[in-house]
Design a protein around this motif. Structure first.
Motif, PDB file in Angstrom:
ATOM      1  N   VAL A  12       8.246  -1.573 -16.062  1.00  0.00           N
ATOM      2  CA  VAL A  12       7.964  -2.999 -16.263  1.00  0.00           C
ATOM      3  C   VAL A  12       6.594  -3.327 -15.674  1.00  0.00           C
ATOM      4  O   VAL A  12       6.041  -2.556 -14.893  1.00  0.00           O
ATOM      5  N   GLN A  22       6.393  -9.621 -16.997  1.00  0.00           N
ATOM      6  CA  GLN A  22       7.259  -9.214 -18.117  1.00  0.00           C
ATOM      7  C   GLN A  22       8.650  -9.831 -17.973  1.00  0.00           C
ATOM      8  O   GLN A  22       9.190  -9.923 -16.873  1.00  0.00           O
ATOM      9  N   VAL A  67      12.540  -9.543 -18.348  1.00  0.00           N
ATOM     10  CA  VAL A  67      13.547  -8.482 -18.405  1.00  0.00           C
ATOM     11  C   VAL A  67      14.931  -9.105 -18.564  1.00  0.00           C
ATOM     12  O   VAL A  67      15.170 -10.243 -18.139  1.00  0.00           O
ATOM     13  N   ASP A  81      18.465  -4.046 -17.931  1.00  0.00           N
ATOM     14  CA  ASP A  81      17.317  -3.262 -18.415  1.00  0.00           C
ATOM     15  C   ASP A  81      16.918  -2.264 -17.336  1.00  0.00           C
ATOM     16  O   ASP A  81      16.946  -2.571 -16.145  1.00  0.00           O
ATOM     17  N   ILE A 120      14.418  -0.649 -15.145  1.00  0.00           N
ATOM     18  CA  ILE A 120      13.086  -1.088 -14.715  1.00  0.00           C
ATOM     19  C   ILE A 120      12.321  -0.006 -13.951  1.00  0.00           C
ATOM     20  O   ILE A 120      11.103   0.034 -13.976  1.00  0.00           O
TER      21      ILE A 120
END
Lengths: 70, 302
Positions: free
Chosen positions: A17, A21, A23, A27, A29
């Protein structure tokens, strides 16, 4: 705000990431490596990456802050 | 980026699952592989070996990917994926890993250990112990472990291990995928050109082929013995067994740390599995994830 801490001692293998960004919860990372095991770190909640405290290759200890999501 | 998916399939009968919400690509993959199991006795065949549920495939992209998909769809602890060849096998850090069809043991285990998170990476040390003992028992060869889990015969690597964990954002271990590739019946010409001097196979060491099924059977027996003993006795059990089989401690080693190399004496493993090195200035430093080299001159003495 969610503070993502390292669950393990190890080395940062990948950061997936960037600051700013968006998220989603779960997710992937960061990938943390310890004893040749790859340990993906998942976003605990949906949000925006506010700060990344580590870079690839850094050594971290259990409990170190990796990423801040808000 | 791959999005984690868990518990999206509900078991309806042995080995079959039904979706409980919309399928992603990963979940479709899991269902497809379960379906293959039912259609053919070869592709995706399921057998039981020493009490373990094992799924056989002829060719998959990566046995770890299959195992991960199954784990995410609810596969039970101990399920093993075995394949004849991989089209996208990989080692650590994206390195390519290849093995000619039918000449190696290419397998991935799904584990669901109910252990503390800091102990999860120790499973790679345990896997090294199990593989080392399996190969020793099957071949009689002297086998040693280079930290953390490289399996070495006559100074050359004979097995690669690629482990992946899934730890929830709440800090709970969900599953571990333990990928293991053992060079069994490879000829020297089967090895990638950049590995010819650093890798070997069991056939190259013994001068005759071995039954991969027999080795798999030995592995499962050894795994069950050591895994249960670890769960009952804790981390110290792993450290004890690892030290009994290692060829790292007491040697001068080179640690690759980014662009620099650090030379020191390997003196111990820490209580979290890291390699403890005594540097030239006498200080001790622990390494958790770096590549370790013993050097060719040390290999020759093994």
């Amino acid at each position: 705000m969610a503070v993502v801490e390292s669950p393990l001692a190890g080395k940062i293998l990948e950061i997936n990431v960037t600051v700013g960004q968006t998220v989603n919860e779960d997710d992937e990372i960061i990938i943390l490596e310890a004893m040749k095991m790859e340990n993906p770190i998942f976003a605990p909640s949906t949000g925006t990456v506010k700060e990344i405290k580590v870079k690839a290759g850094d050594r971290v200890n259990e409990g170190d802050v990796l990423v801040i999501i808000e | 980026m791959y999005k984690k998916q868990i518990k999206v399939y509900r078991p309806i009968r042995s080995g079959q699952f039904t979706p409980v919400r919309n399928c992603s690509r990963q979940i479709k993959m899991a269902r497809r592989h379960f379906t293959l199991k039912c259609r053919s006795l070869k592709e995706g065949q399921r057998i039981r070996l020493r009490g373990k549920e094992i799924y056989f495939y002829k060719a998959v992209d990566s046995s770890n990917i299959i195992a991960r998909s199954l784990a995410q769809s609810g596969a039970a602890d101990g399920i093993i994926i075995v394949c004849e060849t991989q089209t996208a096998g990989r080692g650590r850090r994206g390195r390519q890993w290849s093995c000619p069809t039918g000449k190696g043991i290419l397998m991935s285990m799904v584990l669901r250990p109910q252990i503390a998170v800091p102990a999860v990476p120790l499973l790679t040390l345990l896997t090294g112990v199990v593989v080392a003992e399996t190969i020793h028992k099957a071949t009689g060869c002297t086998v040693g472990i280079k930290w953390p889990n490289d399996i070495i015969i006559s100074g050359k690597k004979v097995c690669g291990i690629l482990a992946e964990s899934s730890i929830s954002s709440q800090g709970v271990p969900e599953h571990v995928i333990m990928g293991i590739g053992i060079n069994v019946n490879l000829e020297k010409s089967d090895l990638p050109s950049d590995c010819m001097e650093t890798s070997t196979s069991l056939k190259m060491e013994l001068g005759k082929p071995l039954s991969r099924l027999s080795i798999l059977r030995e592995f499962i027996a050894a795994w069950d013995e050591h895994y249960q003993a670890f769960l009952q006795n804790g981390n110290e059990y792993i450290f004890k067994k690892w030290k009994e089989n290692n060829i790292t401690l007491g040697r001068t080693v080179t640690i690759s740390k980014g662009s620099e190399s650090i030379i020191g004496m390997a003196v111990d493993i820490s209580d979290r599995g890291g390699l403890v090195i005594r540097l030239s200035n006498g200080t001790l430093e622990e390494f958790m994830a770096e590549d370790v080299s013993l050097g060719r001159s040390h290999y020759q003495t093994i």
